[in-house]
Design an enzyme around this catalytic site. Structure first.
Site, short mmCIF file in Angstrom:
data_model
loop_
_atom_site.label_atom_id
_atom_site.label_comp_id
_atom_site.label_asym_id
_atom_site.label_seq_id
_atom_site.Cartn_x
_atom_site.Cartn_y
_atom_site.Cartn_z
N ASP A 1 0.82 -1.22 -0.09
CA ASP A 1 0.10 -0.10 -0.08
C ASP A 1 0.67 1.32 0.01
OD1 ASP A 1 -2.35 -1.47 0.07
OD2 ASP A 1 -2.90 -1.19 2.13
N LYS A 2 0.39 2.26 -0.40
CA LYS A 2 1.17 3.52 -0.53
C LYS A 2 1.50 3.91 0.76
CE LYS A 2 0.36 8.59 -1.82
NZ LYS A 2 -0.68 9.65 -1.87
#
Length: 418
Positions: free
Chosen positions: A195-196
């Site tokens: 995930d970012k």
């Protein structure tokens, strides 16, 4: 198996998900509104093909399926008949890029050899370009890294290393130094994603043979992936298995949820309680599947949302919350709690304005990755040190640890090395 599909991986980055519709706030996105004043009586896809010049009917149908078209503020089908008085709201995504430009973005390289490069990814870094982020990604940073390597070796670096000028050009999205698998989708060498906002270890393939080998290991689930999460509340016992299917959230567009219907995909997470604090706990997690937001959804579903995970009911932590742990919004079990984008943005903005803020992003870290090296076939393990501010927050919590049984068997993360 498609080795360029990052779905065979870890906590996946929501931004590049191709099932999401266009975002009107994206840079380069175009919004078109049609007010139908005549008796048209055409299928929606046929009408829009005629109005949106240069876009094929199949692309129009995909746009409708992705949620990029609204008719009278409702989601239509491609076969919906357009009638007088209708209002068509269309969002066209920005044009795809054909270049991955080198960008001087700092990256922490844990290991590199002829076959692979292992990164300790920082927060706020998307893995590869996609429609919602065209630059400033890990792949751009790797392009810069390999550009420096080539120039240091006296080799020239030119646009052809990252550019393809024609849609059918095999060089499109390629980066010299990375596997060409996935290059057409602007993710060369990418086997799995984080995930970012998730920090930690991930591996990228440097050649096609290594890419195929590593992708097969992810597909066969022989890769060990161990995470650490700081959660609200104190889990029961020393650990367990969370076996709950995950699919798109039934109410909100962006989040995911536990779904016991046809949309839910099998999802398994093993958790082990490593530390107990007052109001918080440090949990080790082992992924057996790699669904989007899997760890975050599973922990929130059991009432232990990840600290700072605003979308799934976690709360930002400042000095106030450190001294007096709050009851998190996602603390109720089996609730599938989620905040929509607007509410999440408001909570985040309020947190970032606080002078006492400690952490306002998910306290989730990919700590260990273990796999078979694609050339030597030897088992190798990579451990990624914690990033700030998660590291400092845990160090402060260590001073106030409370009594309780902790997991001893089956753990993979050496907390002393972090």
């Amino acid at each position: 198996m498609n080795p360029s599909d990052p779905g065979h991986g870890d906590e996946l980055d929501q931004e590049p998900d191709q099932t999401e519709g266009p975002d009107p706030n994206e840079e380069g996105a175009e919004r078109c509104v049609f007010h139908i004043r005549n008796h048209v009586r055409k299928r929606l896809d046929s009408y829009l093909q005629g109005r949106l010049k240069g876009i094929s009917r199949s692309r129009v149908q995909k746009l409708i399926h992705m949620g990029g078209v609204r008719v009278n503020d409702a989601a239509p089908k491609a076969s919906t008949i357009v009638r007088r008085g209708d209002r068509l709201d269309v969002i066209l995504p920005p044009p795809a890029i054909r270049t991955i430009d080198p960008e001087d973005i700092p990256i922490d390289i844990l290991h590199e050899d002829d076959d692979l490069i292992v990164i300790n990814k920082q927060a706020d870094l998307v893995v590869h370009p996609a429609r919602s982020q065209l630059r400033g990604t890990l792949v751009n940073a790797l392009a810069h890294h390999f550009k420096q390597q080539q120039e240091a070796a006296g080799k020239s670096w030119s646009d052809w290393n990252t550019r393809g000028f024609k849609p059918q050009d095999r060089k499109r999205g390629a980066v010299s130094g990375l596997s060409r698998i996935g290059a057409a989708d602007l993710r060369p060498g990418v086997i799995h994603r984080l995930d970012k906002h998730t920090t930690g270890v991930m591996v990228v393939a440097k050649n096609d043979d290594a890419h195929w080998n590593l992708a097969r290991q992810f597909e066969d689930r022989t890769v060990l992936k161990a995470y650490l999460a700081l959660v609200h509340g104190i889990p029961d016992g020393t650990g367990g298995v969370i076996d709950q299917p995950i699919g798109k959230h039934p109410t909100y567009r962006e989040p995911y949820a536990v779904r016991h219907d046809s949309t839910g995909k099998p999802s398994v997470t093993i958790y082990r309680v490593r530390r107990r604090y007052r109001g918080y706990a440090l949990v080790e997690l082992e992924l057996k599947t790699g669904r989007t937001h899997q760890i975050r959804v599973h922990l929130s579903y059991l009432g232990w949302p990840v600290v700072g995970d605003i979308w799934y009911g976690g709360e930002p932590v400042g000095e106030t919350e450190f001294a007096q742990p709050p009851l998190a919004a996602g603390a109720r079990r089996y609730l599938n709690f989620a905040r929509d984008r607007d509410e999440g943005a408001r909570v985040e903005a309020d947190a970032l304005a606080r002078p006492d803020l400690i952490l306002a992003r998910p306290a989730l870290h990919a700590a260990v990755l273990e796999l078979d090296h694609p050339s030597t076939r030897q088992r190798v393990r990579f451990t990624a040190p914690l990033h700030e501010p998660m590291r400092s927050l845990i160090e402060r919590l260590e001073a106030q640890g409370i009594e309780g049984t902790l997991a001893r068997d089956g753990t993979h993360v050496d907390l002393g090395r972090l």
